[in-house]
Design an enzyme around this catalytic site. Structure first.
Site, short mmCIF file in Angstrom:
data_model
loop_
_atom_site.label_atom_id
_atom_site.label_comp_id
_atom_site.label_asym_id
_atom_site.label_seq_id
_atom_site.Cartn_x
_atom_site.Cartn_y
_atom_site.Cartn_z
N VAL A 211 51.10 18.42 10.75
CA VAL A 211 51.11 17.40 9.70
C VAL A 211 49.72 16.79 9.61
CG1 VAL A 211 52.19 15.28 8.88
CG2 VAL A 211 53.55 16.95 10.16
N ASP A 212 49.08 16.95 8.45
CA ASP A 212 47.71 16.47 8.26
C ASP A 212 47.61 15.81 6.90
OD1 ASP A 212 45.04 15.96 8.30
OD2 ASP A 212 44.38 18.05 8.35
N SER A 213 47.68 14.48 6.89
CA SER A 213 47.58 13.76 5.62
C SER A 213 46.16 13.76 5.08
CB SER A 213 48.07 12.31 5.81
OG SER A 213 47.27 11.64 6.77
N GLY A 214 45.20 14.20 5.88
CA GLY A 214 43.82 14.27 5.39
C GLY A 214 43.51 15.55 4.65
N LEU A 282 50.79 21.08 6.81
CA LEU A 282 51.39 20.32 5.71
C LEU A 282 50.38 19.31 5.21
CD1 LEU A 282 55.04 19.67 7.02
CD2 LEU A 282 54.20 21.49 5.53
#
EC number: 3.4.23.-
Length: 418
Positions: A211-214, A282
């Site tokens: 999970v990587d919101s960047g 993601l």
């Protein structure tokens, strides 16, 4: 501490071999060297007697016991004791340091972490002495060079070039103080944080998603796309070159595929890109589309009020952790190493102690006509900790600097000095 170890300490202080020592406590001879001080009833501050038996028929000490305190210094006169202590402050006894390392597992671990070369030779007295004296000599040379430089700055404090160096010393002191405050109040900032992974299924194939919101888009590796049987759906018209820290080849885009997160089946698009060791990432497009929430307090990814727990460090596959453990590092001037991708501090700076300022610039100035002052922080550690370090033969200034570097930890400070 055993009687045998105590005799070794007495030997380091008096040069009397253990075979010639007869320890007496409460008029009883301590003959079993394997017993500990607790077993024979010796406590802190108790007085022992040492009878010395000389070889070759020489007369022994006739009924006179040489008093010595546990961990203290034995001698015939008070003046000799003072002179011996002063000599120890200048040149700490290597054998006493070595025995202290071997006798305390916490100190041994601290020395192994901070000075592995010295820890490796702790079981060899001669080699230990050589390594320790070499390191002390190099440290003395560095201190002499530093003092010579400070003396030169003091000779002409109004020189513009000298003012620049004084300003740099002040800046370094501020940086060091900031480092100490960070280590004291939030030391977790120097550690490595476990990345966020969740278990998912893509087209029936189970895998762990990062999970990587960047990241702007959701990325999948070609091998993972092949395993999920969606490589045939890649639209090569969306191929190209991705540029960031490096460059990577984008093979194309899978416009829609089914992904299972928890008990939910969600549509998702994937950008298939080479050069990534992570199977599935993601990105923000997927997270925003399904209004996902990264809840760090609960340790879960929340989608549609359903919480999917992040994988614990023990549950993350080893090859995923190695992706970040083997990351390139950026080295600083003082030996600090910082991860190029994660920013984690993998090795702290060696010169963590503040550089001493010039004596003429030690006080703050009240007018702009005087040169800048170098502020030296005052000791803020317990006197008991400083006293324990000075008992090992180090000076008070060395003890204070070591406690500053170790953030007040006594064992760490001793390991730093050794």
């Amino acid at each position: 501490m055993t009687i045998e170890l105590l005799k070794s300490i007495v030997e380091s202080e008096t040069s009397i071999p253990p075979s010639s020592q007869r320890l007496v406590y409460n008029q009883q001879l301590l003959g079993d060297d394997s017993k500990t001080l607790e077993q024979v009833g010796i406590g802190e501050g108790d007085m022992l007697g040492v009878h010395v038996t000389l070889r070759g028929g020489a007369p022994s000490v006739q009924g006179q016991a040489r008093p010595t305190g546990i961990g203290g210094t034995s001698g015939a006169s008070h003046s000799q004791q003072i002179q011996q202590r002063r000599q120890q402050q200048i040149n700490p006894d290597p054998e006493m340091i070595r025995l202290h390392i071997l006798g305390d597992p916490r100190v041994r671990d601290a020395v192994r972490q901070r000075n592995p070369e010295l820890a490796d030779v702790a079981h060899d007295p001669h080699r230990f002495r050589e390594v320790l004296l070499t390191q002390q000599r190099l440290e003395s040379q560095r201190e002499a060079e530093k003092e010579a430089r400070i003396a030169m700055l003091n000779a002409d404090p109004f020189n513009p070039e000298n003012q620049k160096e004084i300003e740099e010393i002040i800046r370094q002191n501020a940086v060091t103080e900031n480092l100490h405050n960070a280590m004291e109040h939030h030391p977790e900032s120097f550690g490595r944080v476990t990345m966020l992974y969740i278990p998912v299924e893509v087209n029936g194939h189970k895998l762990n998603a990062f999970v990587d919101s960047g990241a702007q888009v959701t990325i999948m590796s070609p091998d993972c796309a092949t395993a999920c049987n969606i490589m045939r759906l890649v639209d090569s018209r969306y191929g190209g070159i991705a540029k960031g820290v490096g460059t990577a080849n984008i093979l194309g885009r899978v416009h829609s595929a089914q992904i299972k997160i928890g008990d939910m089946f969600l549509p998702c698009s994937f950008t298939v890109m080479e050069g990534k060791h992570i199977d599935l990432l993601l990105g923000l497009d997927m997270l925003r589309r399904h209004q996902a929430c990264i809840d760090l307090r609960r340790g879960a990814l929340v989608i549609q009020d359903q919480a999917v727990p992040f994988l614990g460090e023990a549950d993350i596959p080893k090859h995923l952790l190695e992706e970040f453990e083997d990351e390139p590092v950026i080295k600083g001037a003082d030996g600090a190493e910082v991860g190029a991708r994660t920013g984690a501090v993998t090795h702290q700076a060696g010169g963590s102690t503040p550089a001493p300022g010039p004596s003429s610039a030690a006080n703050a100035t009240a007018s702009s006509s005087r040169p800048a002052a170098v502020h030296r922080p005052s000791p803020r550690w317990p006197e008991a900790s400083i006293a324990k370090i000075t008992e090992l033969g180090f000076t008070r200034e060395e003890a204070t600097r070591a406690l500053e570097a170790a953030n007040g930890d006594l064992d760490g400070a001793i390991g730093f000095l050794i």
